[in-house]
Design a protein around this motif. Structure first.
Motif, short mmCIF file in Angstrom:
data_model
loop_
_atom_site.label_atom_id
_atom_site.label_comp_id
_atom_site.label_asym_id
_atom_site.label_seq_id
_atom_site.Cartn_x
_atom_site.Cartn_y
_atom_site.Cartn_z
N TRP A 24 0.83 -1.21 0.00
CA TRP A 24 0.00 0.00 0.00
C TRP A 24 0.86 1.25 0.00
CZ3 TRP A 24 -4.74 1.59 -0.99
CH2 TRP A 24 -5.09 2.87 -0.59
N LEU A 79 2.53 2.09 -3.23
CA LEU A 79 1.69 2.63 -4.31
C LEU A 79 1.77 4.16 -4.36
CD1 LEU A 79 -1.42 0.29 -4.06
CD2 LEU A 79 0.50 0.18 -5.69
N LYS A 80 2.24 4.77 -3.28
CA LYS A 80 2.47 6.22 -3.30
C LYS A 80 3.55 6.59 -4.31
CE LYS A 80 1.42 6.98 1.61
NZ LYS A 80 2.03 7.38 2.91
N SER A 90 3.86 5.66 -7.29
CA SER A 90 3.27 5.97 -8.59
C SER A 90 2.19 7.05 -8.48
CB SER A 90 2.68 4.71 -9.24
OG SER A 90 1.59 4.22 -8.50
N THR A 91 1.48 7.06 -7.38
CA THR A 91 0.33 7.95 -7.23
C THR A 91 0.72 9.43 -7.22
OG1 THR A 91 -0.92 6.26 -6.07
CG2 THR A 91 -1.63 8.54 -5.75
N VAL A 137 -3.46 7.02 -12.42
CA VAL A 137 -3.15 6.62 -11.04
C VAL A 137 -3.79 5.27 -10.72
CG1 VAL A 137 -3.62 7.18 -8.61
CG2 VAL A 137 -2.73 8.94 -10.15
N SER A 139 -2.00 2.40 -12.70
CA SER A 139 -0.67 2.05 -12.19
C SER A 139 -0.78 1.28 -10.88
CB SER A 139 0.22 3.28 -12.04
OG SER A 139 -0.27 4.16 -11.06
N CYS A 140 -1.69 1.67 -10.01
CA CYS A 140 -1.86 0.96 -8.74
C CYS A 140 -2.33 -0.48 -8.96
CB CYS A 140 -2.84 1.70 -7.83
SG CYS A 140 -2.18 3.24 -7.14
N THR A 145 0.09 -3.73 -8.12
CA THR A 145 -0.41 -4.69 -7.13
C THR A 145 -0.55 -6.08 -7.74
OG1 THR A 145 -1.58 -2.91 -5.99
CG2 THR A 145 -2.26 -5.16 -5.48
N ILE A 164 -8.84 8.91 -3.42
CA ILE A 164 -7.51 8.29 -3.44
C ILE A 164 -6.57 9.02 -2.49
CG2 ILE A 164 -5.44 7.93 -4.88
CD1 ILE A 164 -7.43 7.32 -7.22
N PHE A 180 -4.97 7.45 0.93
CA PHE A 180 -3.53 7.35 1.18
C PHE A 180 -3.14 8.09 2.45
CE2 PHE A 180 -2.87 5.83 -3.22
CZ PHE A 180 -2.02 4.78 -2.94
#
Length: 181
Positions: A50, A53-54, A56-57, A88, A91-92, A96, A153, A157
């Motif tokens: 989790w 994932l920041k 890419s976000t 976003v 990519s997540c 994952t 999102i 996060f």
């Protein structure tokens, strides 16, 4: 040639290596900052999927915001916002799925594949967003949904950095802890 380099379409493609570089650097930003809580909102605070994932976000959102500033007279803000959120989310999902395929299904632990998953996720996301930008017929409802989803999102996060659910995707595999520690 110069026109192509300054085109919104080229922005999507050049965004792949730039957001990858930003995401890679962001991996270390929390530690470099002395574990600043503010920095931790935008960068990984542990080794959980989790938190990663920041990577890419936030670089993706920053890239699209910068694109709006550069191309404000050349792009439709509504379509650009929709593309950012789609990028976003894509990519997540790719990161994952790829991660759980090689670790869970295949039992492989690989730093190279961890890094590659970021590149793969960003690449697929940017290519999909470019396709949507060029060919999709979008309506205002899509824009409003993208604003709501993009906001959710960011809220998730932020919230889950401090109060993560006790689910495997939020657990640091090294310390077996959740959230900031």
């Amino acid at each position: 040639m110069n026109n192509m380099l300054l085109s919104p379409e080229f922005w999507f493609i050049i965004g792949i290596p730039i957001t990858f570089l930003l995401g890679s650097l962001a991996h270390f930003a929390y530690d470099w900052s002395g574990k600043s809580v503010i920095v931790g909102i935008f960068t990984p605070v542990n080794e959980s999927i989790w938190e990663h994932l920041k990577l890419s976000t936030y670089p993706t959102f920053i890239w699209y915001i910068l694109g709006i500033l550069i191309f404000r007279d050349k792009v439709n803000l509504y379509i650009w916002a929709i593309c950012s959120v789609i990028s976003v989310i894509t990519s997540c999902i790719v990161i994952t799925c790829f991660f759980y395929t090689y670790t869970g299904a295949l039992g492989i632990q690989s730093l190279f594949l961890d890094i590659f998953s970021l590149f793969l996720g960003l690449s697929i996301a940017q290519c999909l967003s470019l396709h949507i930008y060029k060919y999709a017929t979008l309506i205002m409802l899509h824009f409003y949904l993208s604003i709501i989803i993009g906001s959710l999102i960011i809220i998730c996060f932020t919230l889950f950095t401090f109060l993560p659910p006790k689910l495997p995707i939020f657990m640091d595999p090294i310390t077996k802890q959740y959230g900031i520690h």
